[in-house]
Design an enzyme around this catalytic site. Structure first.
Site, PDB file in Angstrom:
ATOM      1  N   GLY A  38       0.774  -1.147   0.016  1.00  0.00           N
ATOM      2  CA  GLY A  38       0.139   0.079   0.046  1.00  0.00           C
ATOM      3  C   GLY A  38       0.888   1.211  -0.003  1.00  0.00           C
ATOM      4  O   GLY A  38       0.268   2.348   0.024  1.00  0.00           O
ATOM      5  N   GLU A  39       2.112   1.262   0.056  1.00  0.00           N
ATOM      6  CA  GLU A  39       3.033   2.328   0.037  1.00  0.00           C
ATOM      7  C   GLU A  39       2.869   2.963  -1.186  1.00  0.00           C
ATOM      8  O   GLU A  39       2.756   2.288  -2.163  1.00  0.00           O
ATOM      9  CB  GLU A  39       4.282   1.928   0.422  1.00  0.00           C
ATOM     10  CG  GLU A  39       4.662   1.589   1.961  1.00  0.00           C
ATOM     11  CD  GLU A  39       6.004   1.468   2.391  1.00  0.00           C
ATOM     12  OE1 GLU A  39       6.897   1.443   1.536  1.00  0.00           O
ATOM     13  OE2 GLU A  39       6.227   0.805   3.525  1.00  0.00           O
ATOM     14  N   ARG A  96      -9.806  22.102   9.784  1.00  0.00           N
ATOM     15  CA  ARG A  96     -10.796  22.289  11.039  1.00  0.00           C
ATOM     16  C   ARG A  96     -10.016  21.957  12.357  1.00  0.00           C
ATOM     17  O   ARG A  96     -10.683  22.327  13.486  1.00  0.00           O
ATOM     18  CB  ARG A  96     -11.820  21.277  10.901  1.00  0.00           C
ATOM     19  CG  ARG A  96     -12.970  21.845   9.701  1.00  0.00           C
ATOM     20  CD  ARG A  96     -14.228  20.834   9.786  1.00  0.00           C
ATOM     21  NE  ARG A  96     -13.629  19.742   8.945  1.00  0.00           N
ATOM     22  CZ  ARG A  96     -14.523  18.944   8.385  1.00  0.00           C
ATOM     23  NH1 ARG A  96     -16.035  18.931   8.700  1.00  0.00           N
ATOM     24  NH2 ARG A  96     -14.138  17.839   7.579  1.00  0.00           N
ATOM     25  N   GLN A  97      -8.961  21.424  12.643  1.00  0.00           N
ATOM     26  CA  GLN A  97      -8.137  21.246  13.700  1.00  0.00           C
ATOM     27  C   GLN A  97      -7.080  22.261  13.635  1.00  0.00           C
ATOM     28  O   GLN A  97      -5.841  21.730  13.979  1.00  0.00           O
ATOM     29  CB  GLN A  97      -7.671  19.588  13.739  1.00  0.00           C
ATOM     30  CG  GLN A  97      -8.448  18.433  13.334  1.00  0.00           C
ATOM     31  CD  GLN A  97      -7.907  17.303  13.373  1.00  0.00           C
ATOM     32  OE1 GLN A  97      -7.114  16.792  14.181  1.00  0.00           O
ATOM     33  NE2 GLN A  97      -8.527  16.610  12.607  1.00  0.00           N
ATOM     34  N   ASP A 169     -24.083  29.602  10.878  1.00  0.00           N
ATOM     35  CA  ASP A 169     -23.760  29.754  12.308  1.00  0.00           C
ATOM     36  C   ASP A 169     -23.036  30.917  12.512  1.00  0.00           C
ATOM     37  O   ASP A 169     -22.577  31.622  11.759  1.00  0.00           O
ATOM     38  CB  ASP A 169     -23.032  28.519  12.666  1.00  0.00           C
ATOM     39  CG  ASP A 169     -21.832  28.036  11.738  1.00  0.00           C
ATOM     40  OD1 ASP A 169     -21.090  29.281  11.393  1.00  0.00           O
ATOM     41  OD2 ASP A 169     -21.539  27.049  11.491  1.00  0.00           O
ATOM     42  N   LYS A 192     -27.082  28.454  16.203  1.00  0.00           N
ATOM     43  CA  LYS A 192     -27.214  27.075  16.290  1.00  0.00           C
ATOM     44  C   LYS A 192     -26.605  26.560  17.767  1.00  0.00           C
ATOM     45  O   LYS A 192     -25.510  27.334  18.221  1.00  0.00           O
ATOM     46  CB  LYS A 192     -26.796  26.110  15.132  1.00  0.00           C
ATOM     47  CG  LYS A 192     -24.967  26.126  15.231  1.00  0.00           C
ATOM     48  CD  LYS A 192     -24.736  25.304  14.051  1.00  0.00           C
ATOM     49  CE  LYS A 192     -23.158  25.300  13.936  1.00  0.00           C
ATOM     50  NZ  LYS A 192     -22.714  24.397  12.858  1.00  0.00           N
ATOM     51  N   THR A 226     -25.712  21.143   9.177  1.00  0.00           N
ATOM     52  CA  THR A 226     -25.966  22.745   9.400  1.00  0.00           C
ATOM     53  C   THR A 226     -26.916  23.309   8.323  1.00  0.00           C
ATOM     54  O   THR A 226     -27.832  24.159   8.707  1.00  0.00           O
ATOM     55  CB  THR A 226     -24.789  23.264   9.556  1.00  0.00           C
ATOM     56  OG1 THR A 226     -24.047  22.964  10.712  1.00  0.00           O
ATOM     57  CG2 THR A 226     -24.765  24.827  10.026  1.00  0.00           C
TER      58      THR A 226
END
EC number: 2.7.6.1
Length: 309
Positions: A38-39, A96-97, A169, A192, A226
């Protein structure tokens, strides 16, 4: 124009070909394979010595594979004598992090920025980062384009009688206000309460939407919870129509089913991420010409400032 070449990862070859076509060139040759375990294995198929290189690779799902592929391609190009390596990342995964919201969690966006920079990339060209402060995670130039420029042009083709912009939001208010100001519209806000990860509960509408054509805008549409709940509430408050603008069509999990069942009249996205399947409510706008123009200007040592809407 300086000598340059465009390479494509496997994440979105259709987009890469469209960018190359806009620049009247062909994609440069590269072979991307996998070993039996898989590499990822990459081989550059032509000389890049002394050239300015642009690698087009959104780090969308599967994000880990596409990010690793970008880093490996960069290493191969660097070891082949490329002069400058520019990463064109229409959708920047892990954005998002970007901060610690609970104890003992990573700031993965910063880690990804470090990986990209250490791999040998000299510049990043992206669009609608989930958190704009991610630009500060890099010590190399970052051009963060805005999908709103193509949304603005698309809205000119619509015959809205009483349009108004809405943020789905509180977190998206700054983005929505900027867009509303640029196109000369008022703004309402959907407030929200988030119950759990990837699930949202719409609580309240701040502003009057009765008889209005509401334009919801956000940087991405993930599970669509959302947007769909916002549309339902907006319609219940008297909105004449509701369309959603989302730069990045992540559309994971139940997103497509939710959109189909929702009160949304139309969902407009860009091709920063390949769309999984066609959907009758979803309209895709191309940002390939925008990215092509940025590449052209960089190669001509011209300013890209006017392309930031």
């Amino acid at each position: 124009m300086r000598g340059f070449k465009i390479f494509s990862g496997s994440a979105h070859t259709l987009f890469s070909n469209e960018v190359a076509k806009c620049l009247d060139i062909s994609l440069s040759k590269t072979t991307i394979n996998r070993f039996s375990d898989g590499e990822i294995n990459v081989q550059i198929g032509e000389s890049v010595r002394g050239k300015d290189i642009f690698i087009i690779q959104p780090t969308c799902a599967p994000a880990n594979d596409h990010l690793m592929e970008l880093l490996i391609m960069t290493d191969a190009l660097k070891r082949s004598g490329a002069k400058n390596i520019n990463a064109v990342i229409p959708y920047f995964g892990y954005a998002r992090q970007d901060r610690k919201v609970v104890p003992r969690v990573p700031i993965t966006a910063k880690l990804v920025a470090n990986l990209i920079e250490q791999s040998g990339i000299h510049r990043v060209i992206t669009m609608d980062l989930h958190a704009e402060q991610i630009q500060g995670f890099f010590d190399i130039p970052v051009d963060n384009l805005y999908g709103s420029i193509v949304f603005r042009d698309y809205l000119k083709t619509k015959s809205f009688k009483n349009p108004i912009v809405a943020s789905p939001d509180i977190g998206g208010v700054a983005r929505a206000r900027h867009f509303a100001d640029r196109i000369g519209m008022d703004l309402v806000i959907v407030d929200k309460k988030r119950e759990r990860a990837n699930e949202s509960e719409v609580m309240n509408i701040i502003g009057d939407v009765d008889g209005k054509d509401v334009i919801l805008i956000d940087d991405m549409i993930d599970t669509a919870g959302t947007m769909c709940k916002a549309a339902d509430v907006l319609k219940s408050r008297g909105a004449n129509s509701v369309i959603a603008l989302g730069t990045h069509p992540v559309l994971s999990g139940p997103a497509l089913e939710r959109i189909a069942k929702s009160a949304l009249d139309e969902v407009v996205v860009t091709n920063s991420i390949p769309l999984r399947v066609a959907h009758p409510k979803i309209k895709v706008l191309s940002v390939a010409p925008l990215f092509a123009e940025v590449i052209r200007r960089i190669c001509h040592n011209e300013s890209v400032n006017s392309l930031f809407f």
